[in-house]
Design an enzyme around this catalytic site. Structure first.
Site, PDB file in Angstrom:
ATOM      1  CG  HIS A 127      -1.939  -1.027   1.320  1.00 23.28           C
ATOM      2  ND1 HIS A 127      -2.075  -1.870   2.387  1.00 23.28           N
ATOM      3  CD2 HIS A 127      -2.919  -1.368   0.448  1.00 23.28           C
ATOM      4  CE1 HIS A 127      -3.104  -2.691   2.178  1.00 23.28           C
ATOM      5  NE2 HIS A 127      -3.625  -2.408   1.002  1.00 23.28           N
ATOM      6  CE  LYS A 168     -13.314  -8.094   5.443  1.00 23.69           C
ATOM      7  NZ  LYS A 168     -12.858  -7.686   4.128  1.00 23.69           N
ATOM      8  NE  ARG A 176      -2.499  -7.566  -4.331  1.00 20.20           N
ATOM      9  CZ  ARG A 176      -3.263  -8.003  -3.341  1.00 20.20           C
ATOM     10  NH1 ARG A 176      -2.757  -8.141  -2.142  1.00 20.20           N
ATOM     11  NH2 ARG A 176      -4.527  -8.309  -3.535  1.00 20.20           N
ATOM     12  CB  SER A 208      -4.190  -6.687   4.770  1.00 23.01           C
ATOM     13  OG  SER A 208      -3.904  -5.437   4.196  1.00 23.01           O
TER      14      SER A 208
HETATM   15  O1  PNS Z   1      -9.073  -3.175   0.166  1.00 19.89           O
HETATM   16  P1  PNS Z   1     -10.416  -3.677  -0.251  1.00 19.89           P
HETATM   17  O2  PNS Z   1     -11.130  -4.296   0.912  1.00 19.89           O
HETATM   18  O3  PNS Z   1     -10.360  -4.561  -1.459  1.00 19.89           O
HETATM   19  O4  PNS Z   1     -11.281  -2.367  -0.670  1.00 19.89           O
HETATM   20  C1  PNS Z   1     -12.564  -2.479  -1.218  1.00 19.89           C
HETATM   21  C2  PNS Z   1     -13.243  -1.095  -1.308  1.00 19.89           C
HETATM   22  C3  PNS Z   1     -13.282  -0.442   0.060  1.00 19.89           C
HETATM   23  C4  PNS Z   1     -12.479  -0.227  -2.261  1.00 19.89           C
HETATM   24  C5  PNS Z   1     -14.678  -1.338  -1.861  1.00 19.89           C
HETATM   25  O5  PNS Z   1     -15.297  -2.342  -1.116  1.00 19.89           O
HETATM   26  C6  PNS Z   1     -15.543  -0.085  -1.827  1.00 19.89           C
HETATM   27  O6  PNS Z   1     -15.270   0.882  -2.490  1.00 19.89           O
HETATM   28  N1  PNS Z   1     -16.606  -0.117  -1.009  1.00 19.89           N
HETATM   29  C7  PNS Z   1     -17.522   0.989  -0.855  1.00 19.89           C
HETATM   30  C8  PNS Z   1     -18.907   0.641  -1.378  1.00 19.89           C
HETATM   31  C9  PNS Z   1     -19.068   1.029  -2.837  1.00 19.89           C
HETATM   32  O7  PNS Z   1     -18.808   2.128  -3.243  1.00 19.89           O
HETATM   33  N2  PNS Z   1     -19.523   0.038  -3.661  1.00 19.89           N
HETATM   34  C10 PNS Z   1     -19.783   0.232  -5.070  1.00 19.89           C
HETATM   35  C11 PNS Z   1     -18.537   0.254  -5.925  1.00 19.89           C
HETATM   36  S1  PNS Z   1     -18.166  -1.280  -6.560  1.00 19.89           S
END
Ligand code: PNS
Length: 179
Positions: A23, A47, A96, A134
């Site tokens: 990150h 979660k 990645r 992570s």
């Molecule tokens: O590091 P992660 O857990 O893969 O991140 C995922 C994240 C936080 C980027 C994604 O779950 C997110 O943007 N959630 C917010 C809800 C949202 O906007 N959903 C619609 C877009 S697909």
């Protein structure tokens, strides 16, 4: 590398439970292109992570205490709504490996449909971080493995505190239990 518009803000969203050197690598790349990067931690009531969202904020603040161009925040609801609210023009995500692509591509297109004014930009971390996540960091640490060089020092310290473990001795994990 070309620089984006003056005052450009990129949002770097994720769970960051915990933040890894992968990150950090993406944030450093983001700072080459955008004026500021806002690390935005998703508050997900369904979660439960290892670190609370408050702890994740503290960890990232500490990691960037000398870099005012990196700020940390939390969000819930739609990412594009959060992005618009804080004036971001870009969402940065790390890629990645090909295995990341499908999920990221879906999210990027959905976000574009929700708000075409915010562009998703993918950045590739250094190859040395291509396997770092992570989830694996937590698993390796929990099972007694070495995570130094995979996470910033503040994360290693916080992991030790969480698991009530003494600081690792120099060289631990090297040359032991080989084969
Ligand atoms: O590091 P992660 O857990 O893969 O991140 C995922 C994240 C936080 C980027 C994604 O779950 C997110 O943007 N959630 C917010 C809800 C949202 O906007 N959903 C619609 C877009 S697909």
């Amino acid at each position: 590398m070309p620089r984006a518009r003056r005052g450009s803000l990129a949002v770097f969203p994720g769970s960051f439970d915990p933040i890894t050197n992968g990150h950090l690598d993406i944030i450093a790349r983001g700072l080459h292109v955008f004026d500021a990067v806002r690390v935005a931690i998703l508050v997900n009531s369904e979660k439960r992570g290892l670190f609370t969202v408050g702890e994740r904020v503290e960890i990232i603040r500490e990691a960037y205490r000398r870099e005012p161009r990196v700020t940390v925040d939390t969000f819930s609801g739609l990412l594009v709504h959060y992005g618009r609210r804080v004036g971001a023009t870009v969402i940065v995500r790390g890629l990645r490996a090909v295995s990341d692509f499908e999920y990221e591509f879906q999210m990027a297109l959905m976000n574009r449909r929700l708000d075409p004014r915010i562009e998703t930009v993918f950045m590739m971390p250094a190859e040395s971080y291509s396997y770092v996540s992570s989830r694996l960091v937590k698993e390796v640490f929990e099972l007694g493995g070495r995570v130094r060089d995979l996470v910033p020092p503040v994360v290693e310290r916080r992991l030790r505190e969480k698991y009530g473990r003494a600081p690792a001795k120099a060289g631990r994990g090297k040359g032991r239990n080989r084969g």
